[in-house]
Design an enzyme around this catalytic site. Structure first.
Site, PDB file in Angstrom:
ATOM      1  N   HIS A 252       0.894  -1.109   0.054  1.00 53.42           N
ATOM      2  CA  HIS A 252       0.019   0.031  -0.218  1.00 53.42           C
ATOM      3  C   HIS A 252       0.748   1.175   0.048  1.00 53.42           C
ATOM      4  CE1 HIS A 252      -3.324  -2.847   0.958  1.00 53.42           C
ATOM      5  NE2 HIS A 252      -4.287  -1.689   0.712  1.00 53.42           N
ATOM      6  N   ASP A 274      -6.648  -2.656   7.966  1.00 56.74           N
ATOM      7  CA  ASP A 274      -7.618  -2.421   6.705  1.00 56.74           C
ATOM      8  C   ASP A 274      -7.893  -3.914   6.224  1.00 56.74           C
ATOM      9  OD1 ASP A 274      -9.383  -1.367   5.076  1.00 56.74           O
ATOM     10  OD2 ASP A 274      -7.774  -0.539   3.625  1.00 56.74           O
TER      11      ASP A 274
END
Ligand SMILES: [Zn+2]
Length: 385
Positions: A252, A274
């Site tokens: 990410h 997440d």
């Protein structure tokens, strides 16, 4: 049955500002007590010689794991997630929703409150995080834009009522109509985060002035940093009033950029996962909300190629950032325990080994693998040797 008062003996304790070598840490009635050098002769001692004791991790942004998702809308899903994250050192979490229809959100809220009322078997919930639906399209990620709309205090209050006041955090795009008024109103009691947004730097500043206190998954789902247009990322990095979440799986956010974020945000950096339902599962096809997602080599993506949540565990994120940044372990560990607690106003109860705080702790072996986890002073997980 474990005694209500005992002492933990261990080689090393990760404290907020240092690591302490040796000694005995008192645990009484589910809370941490004092450190002493010698335990009283009659005391019950839990002997973790050779191990490190760290505060329990706190995941403030997690959608699912182990094949289950909060949006399944079942108490079973919520409890499975609570159980699945405990062996990875997570003792507290915020069950996190996705953008969905009103029906979908209501169903998820019901499932969470039902599961919490029954009592979760693993990590404890500290409240609900509503990720959406007040977002904008450009950086939508895996959020479904057909449900995007302008923030509404009335609608939020309905959800909050259904949740019996347990919604502690909501993410919105501050450039939407009514967003600033919404933040002013809701931000008094609930943490308002900024996410899935193409807002300008100035708009983000206005949002923080109005009471927004968090940037959700920094760098992902937001306009990037340009030296003439600092955008959402610029606002997140320079505004010391706001926390910033970071996903440290190495996909990410680039490791060097993650390290830069740690340097700039310091104790306002909040490590999150997440994680979505494919976490701890084999590569294959999954659903995130209503979107099909393919996981290959542990990376989950939508058909359009957007990253669709992560499959990270929080402890991996902590250890990754420690390896990348070369900061001391205690300092990085607290970005996954204390900073998350502080970011929702609960630093007085959770996140560090300190007298009077809840005795959530993790026992780590010399490889920093989780050996055992205690919640409120009670051992809830022990790895088979
Ligand atoms: Zn998101």
């Amino acid at each position: 049955m474990q005694p209500k008062v005992y002492y933990i003996k261990a080689n090393r304790f990760l404290l907020e500002d240092e690591e302490r070598q040796g000694g005995f840490l008192k645990v009484e009635h589910g809370l941490f007590g004092d450190f002493i050098n010698e335990a009283p002769p009659s005391a019950t001692i839990i002997d973790w010689t050779g191990y490190t004791i760290a505060p329990g991790l706190f995941d403030t942004h997690i959608h699912g794991v182990n094949g289950y998702d909060i949006m399944d809308g079942t108490a079973e899903a919520v409890d499975t997630i609570s159980k699945a994250i405990l062996p990875f050192g997570v003792t507290r979490f915020l069950p996190t929703t996705l953008t969905a229809s009103d029906e979908g959100i209501v169903k998820a809220i019901h499932a969470i409150t039902e599961a919490v009322d029954k009592g979760l078997s693993g990590a404890k919930s500290e409240g609900i995080f509503l990720e959406g639906p007040y977002f904008t399209e450009k950086y939508k990620g895996a959020q479904n834009p057909i449900y995007f709309k302008n923030p509404s205090v009335t609608e939020f209050n309905e959800w909050q009522k259904l949740a019996k006041g347990t919604i502690v955090k909501i993410a919105i795009a501050p450039e939407r109509e009514n967003a600033i008024e919404f933040i002013r109103e809701i931000g008094r009691d609930v943490v308002v985060g900024i996410a899935h947004t193409d807002a300008s730097f100035e708009c983000c500043k206005e949002a923080v002035d109005a009471g927004a206190r968090k940037f959700i998954h920094l760098f992902n789902g937001m306009s990037g940093l340009h030296h003439r247009e600092p955008g959402v990322v610029g606002a997140a990095l320079v505004d010391s009033r706001a926390y910033a979440e970071l996903i440290c799986d190495g996909f990410h956010v680039h490791p060097e950029v993650a390290t830069m974020a740690l340097k700039l945000k310091k104790d306002k950096l909040v490590l999150i996962t997440d994680c979505m339902r494919a976490g701890l599962m084999p590569d294959g096809n999954y659903l995130l909300g209503e979107f099909p997602v393919v996981m290959k080599d542990g990376i989950a993506k939508t058909e359009s190629g957007s990253l669709a949540g992560s499959t990270l565990t929080l402890i991996e994120g902590v250890l990754n950032l420690q390896a990348w940044s070369q900061e001391p372990l205690y300092r990085v560990w607290h970005r996954g325990s204390l900073s998350p607690a502080a970011s929702i106003g609960k630093a007085d109860q959770f996140g560090s080994i300190e007298k009077g705080k809840v005795a959530d702790y993790v026992v780590l072996d010399s490889e920093l693998t989780v050996r055992a986890v205690a919640v409120e002073g009670v051992l809830k997980y022990e790895r088979d040797l």
